[in-house]
Design a protein around this motif. Structure first.
Motif, short mmCIF file in Angstrom:
data_model
loop_
_atom_site.label_atom_id
_atom_site.label_comp_id
_atom_site.label_asym_id
_atom_site.label_seq_id
_atom_site.Cartn_x
_atom_site.Cartn_y
_atom_site.Cartn_z
N PHE A 371 4.96 -44.07 -40.89
CA PHE A 371 4.16 -43.02 -41.70
C PHE A 371 5.03 -42.27 -42.76
N ASP A 425 -2.50 -37.45 -39.18
CA ASP A 425 -2.78 -38.21 -40.15
C ASP A 425 -4.06 -39.06 -39.73
N HIS A 428 -7.37 -37.35 -39.39
CA HIS A 428 -7.91 -36.98 -40.93
C HIS A 428 -8.57 -38.45 -41.30
#
Length: 433
Positions: A371, A425, A428
């Protein structure tokens, strides 16, 4: 000066390039310039390899349900930066972040011209926290150590109570290559005459902490020695139940919704600290508020069930002790399921040892990804250092997540784990949908 929240946040994040810088000389300089806001409120200081965030979550809920105002300082954030500084469970506002950043900016520029050098992001945020709670004056502030303890930015505070939750192998490049060395660093938060609560800590590490405590004249209360949790049968899926006992109290039928026996350890440690703090400062509570506080505690990406159909769990297990707890929880709650694992981490973690733990998870299928974050492990890093024979690699974690989710059957669980920054992340991603 900053006119918007976004400008302030961008400036704060530019400080990442300056750290970490172990040591408190810069914070001492800063607090002196700010007229020592860290002395303006009572606090509990919390260190440990794992369990710090859960302990803060338990304590926040315990104090709130007893009717007391509580501030908290945690890291990293999961959904939004403002979570790091919260009052009664509510993150500070964007406008408060902007104002605090404007307060710190000239001091940051000034110290950059000295031999001490520029402030790190964590030092800036720590100073913002001290200023904010100096102004808001809650009944207690829960301060989570960022890294280690002895040389951490938060270690300029003198609390009412200190907590060391767990000791395990993590951040070995900075804290040391043995449990004893790491324990010494964590024990650095002990202050003269301030009582300390110890969680479920190995004997070798506990011995080191007791030696430091003797020097600082800190009375130590340790899990299983001075207080304990007695497991109870599960009455409801995905919950844990226990009785709590110390020399003065017996509190029966406590329920928590954070899964895993390690969470019982964390809850008992938090409760002992809560009782001690309330007794020291004369704050009221009851067994009913304690049970309610535990029942209402929530902490994201700690065995968090984000969806039951399909069944998806988020857990930020990013080191050996956390993965050991994860394995125990999977075996205890989901032994009949096939576990599809999506994992990403930073290069600073002991990926070789993490690989061993991931492969211990029963009925597993391992997917590795990457990521966007500084120091993130690339697919090449993961292949070389983890060397998991049947691992499946994904360049795009979002595509991997969508594909795994779409093909999940009723007898399978998708476990997303690894770096807390990765889990932020991912959470989210789910919340935005």
């Amino acid at each position: 000066m900053f006119t918007t929240y976004e400008e302030a946040l961008d400036w704060i994040h530019t400080r990442r390039g300056f750290g970490p810088k172990p040591g408190i000389r810069r914070m001492e300089w800063l607090m002196n310039k700010m007229n020592h806001p860290e002395r303006d409120f009572p606090s509990i200081h919390i260190a440990g390899t794992n369990g710090k965030g859960s302990t803060v979550a338990y304590l926040t809920s315990l104090f709130q349900t007893a009717g007391h105002s509580v501030g908290s300082f945690t890291s990293p954030h999961i959904m939004k930066f403002n979570e790091r500084i919260s009052l009664n469970g509510t993150p500070i506002s964007d406008e408060t972040v902007r104002q605090l950043a404007n307060d710190l900016y000239p001091l940051c520029e000034e110290i950059s011209q000295t031999e001490l050098g520029g402030l790190t992001e964590f030092e800036v945020v720590t100073a913002m926290m001290f200023r904010y709670f100096s102004m808001s004056q809650p009944d207690v502030v829960l301060i989570e150590v960022g890294l280690g303890g002895l040389y951490d930015s938060t270690n300029i505070v003198t609390p009412e109570v200190t907590i060391i939750t767990t000791i395990g192998m993590d951040h070995v490049q900075i804290l040391g290559n043995s449990l004893e060395e790491i324990a010494f660093q964590k024990a650095g938060i002990l202050k003269k005459g301030v009582p300390a609560i110890l969680g479920n800590i190995p004997d070798t590490a506990k011995k080191v902490i007791y030696e430091v405590a003797q020097e600082t004249e800190s009375g130590v209360q340790a899990y299983k020695d001075d207080f304990q949790a007695i497991d109870l049968p599960k009455k409801q899926a995905f919950h844990e139940y226990f009785n709590f006992q110390n020399s003065n109290q017996f509190i029966e039928n406590i329920a928590i919704s954070l899964m895993g026996h390690h969470q019982v350890d964390n809850a008992a440690t938090a409760l002992q600290a809560f009782l001690l703090y309330c007794d020291r400062l004369g704050l009221t509570y009851s067994k009913e508020t304690i049970r309610k506080g535990f029942k209402e505690t929530f902490w994201p990406v700690r065995m968090e069930i984000i969806s039951q159909k399909p069944f998806i769990i988020l857990d930020g297990a990013h080191n050996e002790p956390a993965l050991s707890a994860l394995l125990e929880t999977i075996e205890g709650n989901f032994s009949d399921k096939k576990i599809k694992i999506l994992f990403a981490a930073l290069t600073t973690k002991e990926l070789e040892k993490i690989a061993i733990w991931l492969q211990k998870i029963p009925n597993h299928e391992i997917h590795l990804t990457t990521f966007d974050f500084p120091r993130v492990a690339s697919l090449a890093d993961l292949k070389e250092r983890m060397a998991i024979p049947k691992a499946i690699y994904h360049e795009d974690w979002k595509q991997a997540l969508n594909s795994l989710k779409a093909n999940l059957t009723d007898d399978e669980i998708l476990l997303v784990t690894g770096s807390l920054y990765f889990l932020s992340d991912v959470r989210h991603f789910f919340m935005d949908k």
